[in-house]
Scaffold this motif. Sequence first.
Motif, PDB file in Angstrom:
ATOM      1  N   TYR A 104       0.846  -1.199  -0.072  1.00 47.70           N
ATOM      2  CA  TYR A 104      -0.167   0.024   0.024  1.00 47.70           C
ATOM      3  C   TYR A 104       0.961   1.292  -0.132  1.00 47.70           C
ATOM      4  N   GLN A 105       0.588   2.057  -1.032  1.00 48.48           N
ATOM      5  CA  GLN A 105       1.329   3.429  -0.914  1.00 48.48           C
ATOM      6  C   GLN A 105       0.744   4.501  -0.375  1.00 48.48           C
ATOM      7  N   GLY A 106      -0.350   4.551  -0.081  1.00 48.72           N
ATOM      8  CA  GLY A 106      -1.196   5.576   0.626  1.00 48.72           C
ATOM      9  C   GLY A 106      -1.624   6.629  -0.239  1.00 48.72           C
ATOM     10  N   TYR A 107      -1.414   6.358  -1.864  1.00 48.86           N
ATOM     11  CA  TYR A 107      -2.092   7.507  -2.660  1.00 48.86           C
ATOM     12  C   TYR A 107      -1.949   6.796  -4.089  1.00 48.86           C
ATOM     13  N   ALA A 108      -2.866   7.474  -4.892  1.00 43.17           N
ATOM     14  CA  ALA A 108      -3.279   6.865  -6.061  1.00 43.17           C
ATOM     15  C   ALA A 108      -3.398   8.250  -7.063  1.00 43.17           C
ATOM     16  N   THR A 109      -3.157   7.885  -8.431  1.00 42.56           N
ATOM     17  CA  THR A 109      -3.098   8.715  -9.513  1.00 42.56           C
ATOM     18  C   THR A 109      -4.101   8.407 -10.320  1.00 42.56           C
ATOM     19  N   HIS A 120      -1.208   6.631   5.791  1.00 43.87           N
ATOM     20  CA  HIS A 120       0.098   5.937   5.218  1.00 43.87           C
ATOM     21  C   HIS A 120       0.652   6.721   4.059  1.00 43.87           C
ATOM     22  N   ILE A 121       1.997   6.891   4.080  1.00 42.46           N
ATOM     23  CA  ILE A 121       2.499   7.402   2.890  1.00 42.46           C
ATOM     24  C   ILE A 121       3.769   6.589   2.430  1.00 42.46           C
ATOM     25  N   MET A 122       4.057   6.295   1.352  1.00 44.01           N
ATOM     26  CA  MET A 122       5.413   5.718   0.899  1.00 44.01           C
ATOM     27  C   MET A 122       5.973   6.889   0.045  1.00 44.01           C
ATOM     28  N   LEU A 123       7.016   7.334   0.830  1.00 44.35           N
ATOM     29  CA  LEU A 123       7.785   8.308   0.314  1.00 44.35           C
ATOM     30  C   LEU A 123       9.054   7.866  -1.003  1.00 44.35           C
ATOM     31  N   GLU A 124       8.930   8.275  -1.960  1.00 47.95           N
ATOM     32  CA  GLU A 124       9.526   7.776  -3.183  1.00 47.95           C
ATOM     33  C   GLU A 124      10.908   8.562  -3.767  1.00 47.95           C
ATOM     34  N   ARG A 125      10.874   9.936  -3.542  1.00 48.48           N
ATOM     35  CA  ARG A 125      11.959  10.805  -3.854  1.00 48.48           C
ATOM     36  C   ARG A 125      12.638  10.973  -2.733  1.00 48.48           C
ATOM     37  N   GLY A 126      13.753  10.856  -3.260  1.00 45.20           N
ATOM     38  CA  GLY A 126      15.077  11.285  -2.447  1.00 45.20           C
ATOM     39  C   GLY A 126      15.575  12.910  -2.324  1.00 45.20           C
ATOM     40  N   GLU A 127      15.465  13.527  -1.342  1.00 48.93           N
ATOM     41  CA  GLU A 127      15.752  15.035  -1.032  1.00 48.93           C
ATOM     42  C   GLU A 127      17.019  15.106  -0.153  1.00 48.93           C
ATOM     43  N   ARG A 128      17.665  14.253   0.171  1.00 48.30           N
ATOM     44  CA  ARG A 128      18.799  14.432   0.842  1.00 48.30           C
ATOM     45  C   ARG A 128      19.831  14.990   0.035  1.00 48.30           C
ATOM     46  N   SER A 129      20.132  14.409  -1.037  1.00 47.69           N
ATOM     47  CA  SER A 129      21.145  15.228  -2.109  1.00 47.69           C
ATOM     48  C   SER A 129      20.953  14.304  -3.159  1.00 47.69           C
ATOM     49  N   HIS A 130      21.583  14.721  -4.232  1.00 52.29           N
ATOM     50  CA  HIS A 130      21.453  13.929  -5.618  1.00 52.29           C
ATOM     51  C   HIS A 130      22.139  12.707  -5.485  1.00 52.29           C
ATOM     52  N   LEU A 131      23.440  12.764  -4.769  1.00 49.67           N
ATOM     53  CA  LEU A 131      24.371  11.494  -4.396  1.00 49.67           C
ATOM     54  C   LEU A 131      23.532  10.699  -3.686  1.00 49.67           C
ATOM     55  N   ALA A 132      22.971  10.957  -2.436  1.00 47.44           N
ATOM     56  CA  ALA A 132      22.065   9.803  -1.855  1.00 47.44           C
ATOM     57  C   ALA A 132      20.987   9.101  -2.619  1.00 47.44           C
ATOM     58  N   GLN A 133      20.206   9.930  -3.584  1.00 47.45           N
ATOM     59  CA  GLN A 133      19.366   9.545  -4.165  1.00 47.45           C
ATOM     60  C   GLN A 133      19.827   8.346  -5.337  1.00 47.45           C
ATOM     61  N   TYR A 171     -11.890   0.024  -8.144  1.00 53.47           N
ATOM     62  CA  TYR A 171     -11.366  -0.233  -6.741  1.00 53.47           C
ATOM     63  C   TYR A 171     -11.734   0.824  -5.568  1.00 53.47           C
ATOM     64  N   THR A 172     -11.569   0.298  -4.430  1.00 52.51           N
ATOM     65  CA  THR A 172     -11.989   1.024  -3.249  1.00 52.51           C
ATOM     66  C   THR A 172     -11.011   2.242  -2.641  1.00 52.51           C
ATOM     67  N   LEU A 173     -11.131   3.112  -2.707  1.00 49.21           N
ATOM     68  CA  LEU A 173     -10.245   4.202  -2.002  1.00 49.21           C
ATOM     69  C   LEU A 173     -10.347   4.148  -0.425  1.00 49.21           C
ATOM     70  N   LEU A 174      -9.273   4.012   0.353  1.00 44.12           N
ATOM     71  CA  LEU A 174      -9.274   4.041   1.629  1.00 44.12           C
ATOM     72  C   LEU A 174      -9.208   5.363   2.629  1.00 44.12           C
ATOM     73  N   PRO A 175      -9.602   5.038   3.797  1.00 42.46           N
ATOM     74  CA  PRO A 175      -9.725   6.594   4.667  1.00 42.46           C
ATOM     75  C   PRO A 175      -8.373   7.119   4.623  1.00 42.46           C
ATOM     76  N   HIS A 176      -8.393   8.473   4.359  1.00 43.03           N
ATOM     77  CA  HIS A 176      -7.170   9.038   4.206  1.00 43.03           C
ATOM     78  C   HIS A 176      -6.004   8.888   3.193  1.00 43.03           C
ATOM     79  N   GLU A 177      -6.783   8.046   2.297  1.00 46.75           N
ATOM     80  CA  GLU A 177      -5.724   8.102   1.242  1.00 46.75           C
ATOM     81  C   GLU A 177      -5.523   9.223   0.326  1.00 46.75           C
ATOM     82  N   PHE A 178      -4.512   9.544  -0.418  1.00 44.84           N
ATOM     83  CA  PHE A 178      -4.461  10.685  -1.222  1.00 44.84           C
ATOM     84  C   PHE A 178      -4.710  10.532  -2.689  1.00 44.84           C
TER      85      PHE A 178
END
Length: 443
Positions: free
Chosen positions: A159-164, A424-437, A190-197
């Motif tokens: 579960y990612q916590g959001y849908a497009t 719930h949210i699954m964060l995907e994009r790194g923001e620490r640094s380009h190297l860390a990503q 499909y069914t959207l869940l409570p607090h899903e974005f």
Amino acid sequence: MRKIYVLDTNVLLQDPNAIYAFEDNDVIIPAVVLEEIDSKKRLADEIGRNARTVARLLDGLRAKGRISDGIDLENGGIIKVELNHRLLGKVEELFVELSNDNRILALAMNYHLEEQTKTEPRPVIVVSKDTLVRVKADVLGLTAQDYLSDRIVHSTEMYQGYATLKVHPAIIDEFYSFRFLNISSLSLPYTLLPHEFVILRDELGTSKSALLKVSADGKKLEPLYLSNDPIWGISARNAQQRMALELLLNDDIPFVTLTGKAGTGKTLLTLAAGLMKVEDEHKYKKLLIARPVVPMGKDIGFLPGEKDEKLRPWMQPIYDNLEFLFDTKKTGDIDKILAGLGSIQVEALTYIRGRSIPGQFIIIDEAQNLSRHEVKTIVSRVGEGSKIVLLGDPNQIDHPYLDAMSNGLTYAVERFKAESISGHIMLERGERSHLAQLAADLL
């Protein structure tokens, strides 16, 4: 056809109830497995607890007869402790070392050879969470499987916590006009869940879009409550971070889970939200930050000093983030700040059992290293008026008996995803640094 399953020690130490997970088949526990479990029973951690649970389960089965002769289980299967592990035979020819793993494989081989003499031989399957044991079994011509019954969900179904959603632009216009959308009007498969974005995008290809959130009752889509103003100097840098802050700052959602790769901002965002709720809004009387003491790689052994000095190396990632939020300049400044505030407590999870924690903002970092039982123990400590946030990366696990699909964080996400008090949210994009990503993606 009935099968014969030979269990490795790590299966029982991961899930003591594994003896009941093989339906109406024969479950064989090699005697050497009992010896290994006996060596673990005095440990004070989850492995020790599971070892003691296995011992109690097997002791309870003794009331039905001699366990070395086989005992019928309620699911139609049979459990048996097998003593024939000394005849190494073919195993000794290929693997010289007289290890416990090789004894388990020898027992399975003996069963396999015995079955081959019968008119209708039954399959003999080695079940182990140890990859090399499964490889050795394959070399010997034995069937081997990982233990999967403790897995909560497949990786593709997490579960990612959001849908497009791609919709007609008229629907996006309707949302901006009325500030809500009835989910029933979207005719989703499909069914959207409570607090899903939900991210609405124009199916015709224009840049028109909208970011919404499912209401607590799951019947409509609403706008986000918060603006993107900085919180303790931290602003959301992408859509998922904004979704995370929406959940973290919503007092009506007392249980939040955040997952994502290293550098996606899980800990920093959560600490900023916690500081705002505790220090600025005074919604909670204390900010409690804890993480499990599980080493990455070889343990460095005992550490000198009092409790706080011993815990400091384990808690240092938390202090690093706090130093950034408080913008400290010198070493030791953060300790003076925390001592002066008195409302921020950094603790190891070792000391949380038996506590009741009301009126606090609780952050559990590195929760992917917790078992399902440990997560239950922690969340059940939460008292009235508290909010708890579990953070972690299910793909970075240091616990020897857990994986991405069987850890406590994944378990909590799946079990709570349909509840109106959680998000719930699954964060995907790194923001620490380009190297860390790049490191998170490539290494």
